[in-house]
Design a protein around this motif. Structure first.
Motif, mmCIF file in Angstrom:
data_model
loop_
_atom_site.group_PDB
_atom_site.id
_atom_site.type_symbol
_atom_site.label_atom_id
_atom_site.label_comp_id
_atom_site.label_asym_id
_atom_site.label_seq_id
_atom_site.Cartn_x
_atom_site.Cartn_y
_atom_site.Cartn_z
ATOM 1 N N LEU A 158 0.837 -1.202 0.000
ATOM 2 C CA LEU A 158 0.000 0.000 0.000
ATOM 3 C C LEU A 158 0.872 1.253 0.000
ATOM 4 O O LEU A 158 1.806 1.355 0.787
ATOM 5 C CB LEU A 158 -0.889 0.020 1.245
ATOM 6 C CG LEU A 158 -2.179 -0.791 1.232
ATOM 7 C CD1 LEU A 158 -2.932 -0.543 2.539
ATOM 8 C CD2 LEU A 158 -3.057 -0.465 0.032
ATOM 9 N N HIS A 159 0.548 2.189 -0.864
ATOM 10 C CA HIS A 159 1.314 3.437 -0.949
ATOM 11 C C HIS A 159 0.440 4.516 -1.571
ATOM 12 O O HIS A 159 -0.615 4.218 -2.119
ATOM 13 C CB HIS A 159 2.565 3.228 -1.826
ATOM 14 C CG HIS A 159 2.219 2.939 -3.261
ATOM 15 N ND1 HIS A 159 1.848 1.689 -3.701
ATOM 16 C CD2 HIS A 159 2.112 3.749 -4.346
ATOM 17 C CE1 HIS A 159 1.565 1.732 -4.992
ATOM 18 N NE2 HIS A 159 1.707 2.972 -5.409
ATOM 19 N N GLN A 160 0.904 5.767 -1.495
ATOM 20 C CA GLN A 160 0.253 6.864 -2.202
ATOM 21 C C GLN A 160 1.162 7.274 -3.344
ATOM 22 O O GLN A 160 2.377 7.225 -3.202
ATOM 23 C CB GLN A 160 0.108 8.078 -1.286
ATOM 24 C CG GLN A 160 -0.836 7.888 -0.118
ATOM 25 C CD GLN A 160 -0.720 9.050 0.862
ATOM 26 O OE1 GLN A 160 0.322 9.239 1.485
ATOM 27 N NE2 GLN A 160 -1.777 9.825 0.997
ATOM 28 N N ASP A 161 0.594 7.705 -4.465
ATOM 29 C CA ASP A 161 1.409 8.279 -5.537
ATOM 30 C C ASP A 161 1.516 9.769 -5.230
ATOM 31 O O ASP A 161 0.592 10.535 -5.529
ATOM 32 C CB ASP A 161 0.744 8.056 -6.911
ATOM 33 C CG ASP A 161 0.752 6.586 -7.326
ATOM 34 O OD1 ASP A 161 1.340 5.759 -6.602
ATOM 35 O OD2 ASP A 161 0.174 6.280 -8.379
ATOM 36 N N LYS A 162 2.621 10.168 -4.621
ATOM 37 C CA LYS A 162 2.718 11.565 -4.181
ATOM 38 C C LYS A 162 4.059 12.217 -4.524
ATOM 39 O O LYS A 162 4.430 13.222 -3.933
ATOM 40 C CB LYS A 162 2.413 11.668 -2.684
ATOM 41 C CG LYS A 162 3.332 10.832 -1.831
ATOM 42 C CD LYS A 162 3.097 11.058 -0.359
ATOM 43 C CE LYS A 162 4.153 10.299 0.402
ATOM 44 N NZ LYS A 162 3.913 10.236 1.823
ATOM 45 N N PHE B 110 -4.538 5.596 -0.752
ATOM 46 C CA PHE B 110 -3.585 4.481 -0.681
ATOM 47 C C PHE B 110 -4.057 3.350 -1.588
ATOM 48 O O PHE B 110 -5.255 3.068 -1.677
ATOM 49 C CB PHE B 110 -3.469 3.975 0.766
ATOM 50 C CG PHE B 110 -2.522 4.793 1.605
ATOM 51 C CD1 PHE B 110 -1.180 4.440 1.681
ATOM 52 C CD2 PHE B 110 -2.963 5.921 2.293
ATOM 53 C CE1 PHE B 110 -0.291 5.190 2.437
ATOM 54 C CE2 PHE B 110 -2.066 6.684 3.054
ATOM 55 C CZ PHE B 110 -0.737 6.312 3.126
ATOM 56 N N HIS B 111 -3.111 2.707 -2.242
ATOM 57 C CA HIS B 111 -3.445 1.585 -3.139
ATOM 58 C C HIS B 111 -2.248 0.652 -3.230
ATOM 59 O O HIS B 111 -1.133 1.026 -2.860
ATOM 60 C CB HIS B 111 -3.839 2.116 -4.528
ATOM 61 C CG HIS B 111 -2.760 2.926 -5.172
ATOM 62 N ND1 HIS B 111 -2.534 4.252 -4.866
ATOM 63 C CD2 HIS B 111 -1.798 2.582 -6.072
ATOM 64 C CE1 HIS B 111 -1.499 4.693 -5.559
ATOM 65 N NE2 HIS B 111 -1.023 3.695 -6.300
ATOM 66 N N GLY B 112 -2.511 -0.551 -3.712
ATOM 67 C CA GLY B 112 -1.442 -1.538 -3.851
ATOM 68 C C GLY B 112 -1.944 -2.729 -4.647
ATOM 69 O O GLY B 112 -3.069 -2.721 -5.157
ATOM 70 N N PHE C 116 0.168 6.159 -15.809
ATOM 71 C CA PHE C 116 0.464 7.442 -16.433
ATOM 72 C C PHE C 116 0.342 8.537 -15.385
ATOM 73 O O PHE C 116 -0.630 8.585 -14.638
ATOM 74 C CB PHE C 116 -0.522 7.706 -17.564
ATOM 75 C CG PHE C 116 -0.386 6.743 -18.702
ATOM 76 C CD1 PHE C 116 0.501 7.001 -19.741
ATOM 77 C CD2 PHE C 116 -1.114 5.567 -18.724
ATOM 78 C CE1 PHE C 116 0.646 6.092 -20.786
ATOM 79 C CE2 PHE C 116 -0.983 4.656 -19.767
ATOM 80 C CZ PHE C 116 -0.092 4.932 -20.804
ATOM 81 N N ARG C 117 1.354 9.398 -15.362
ATOM 82 C CA ARG C 117 1.412 10.454 -14.334
ATOM 83 C C ARG C 117 1.751 11.818 -14.946
ATOM 84 O O ARG C 117 2.692 11.932 -15.714
ATOM 85 C CB ARG C 117 2.493 10.111 -13.322
ATOM 86 C CG ARG C 117 2.242 8.839 -12.513
ATOM 87 C CD ARG C 117 3.189 7.736 -12.876
ATOM 88 N NE ARG C 117 2.885 6.493 -12.156
ATOM 89 C CZ ARG C 117 3.357 6.217 -10.939
ATOM 90 N NH1 ARG C 117 4.168 7.057 -10.333
ATOM 91 N NH2 ARG C 117 3.030 5.077 -10.357
ATOM 92 N N LYS C 118 0.978 12.806 -14.540
ATOM 93 C CA LYS C 118 1.319 14.194 -14.862
ATOM 94 C C LYS C 118 2.165 14.653 -13.701
ATOM 95 O O LYS C 118 1.686 14.730 -12.564
ATOM 96 C CB LYS C 118 0.016 15.014 -14.975
ATOM 97 C CG LYS C 118 0.208 16.477 -15.171
ATOM 98 C CD LYS C 118 0.214 16.819 -16.642
ATOM 99 C CE LYS C 118 0.559 18.281 -16.882
ATOM 100 N NZ LYS C 118 1.994 18.582 -16.737
#
Ligand code: SIN
Ligand code: FE2
Length: 217
Positions: free
Chosen positions: A134-138, A190-192, A213-215
């Motif tokens: 589990l993590h955040q894309d930050k 949070f996701h994983g 895909f990330r901006k």
């Protein structure tokens, strides 16, 4: 009665499933792009092969990664960051092919985020047993844009929680071609991914490939 009969024969999975405000699963959304997508991925992986990154805590990730786009996500003992250069080759990451941009932009628009133009596409490779905690894309500077995630190959259980690490995640089975978009109020959820179950996929064999895909800025 006829309508009931037809409903029961169709794909049991709804085309669109809302996970939270701003978060949706678009079932099979990437399938129409497959013929162009697969050779494009092969070309990228030849230029920038998958590798197992080391986390800042010194652990080797079970998921192997590479990137395409003007920026790529990397992890090493000094931390997480986006970088224009592949540290393994010393060269820029392979360019993001038009078919990848098209999937990302159309899926984002379908989820209510028009004008999505990501700089980075992180490509994850899971073999049976590989997982993502589990993590955040930050690590991005722009949280107004969503994350668009494309699943290919073996099915996986995607865990989608909330803003707190302690929020119990819901489990979603993601199959080949499914696209998940999360943004707005759920952008930092949070996701994983649960440990990948063994299996054999008709096109990808014994693996799952995921594109996010990330901006970034
Ligand atoms: C990620 O969180 O970066 C990847 C998610 C996935 O593999 O589905
Ligand atoms: Fe993520």
């Amino acid at each position: 009665m006829t309508a009931d009969l037809f409903e029961s024969v169709g794909d049991a999975r709804p085309a669109r499933e809302t996970m939270a405000e701003g978060a949706v699963v678009l079932r099979g959304f990437a399938r129409p792009f497959e013929v162009e997508l697969i050779p494009a991925l092969r070309t990228i992986v030849k230029q920038a092969p998958f590798r197992h990154l080391i986390t800042p805590g010194g652990h080797r990730m079970s998921v192997a990664m590479t990137n395409c786009g003007s920026l790529g996500w990397v992890s090493d003992p000094s931390g997480y960051r986006y970088d224009g250069i592949d540290p393994n080759s010393g060269h820029p990451w392979p360019a993001m092919p038009p078919v990848l941009r098209a999937i990302a932009a159309t899926a984002a628009a379908e989820a209510g985020f028009a004008g999505f133009a990501p700089e980075a596409c992180l490509i994850n490779r899971y073999v049976p047993g590989a997982k993502l905690s589990l993590h955040q894309d930050k690590d991005e500077l722009d949280f107004a844009a969503p994350i668009v995630s494309v699943s290919l190959g073996l099915p996986a259980i995607f865990l989608f929680g909330g803003l707190k690490r302690s929020d119990t995640p819901r489990r979603y089975r993601l199959e080949h071609g499914d696209v998940v978009v999360w943004g707005g109020p759920s952008r930092l959820f949070f996701h994983g991914v649960a440990p990948l179950a063994d299996g054999e996929h008709g096109i990808f064999g014994r693996q799952r490939i995921n594109l996010t895909f990330r901006k970034v800025r």
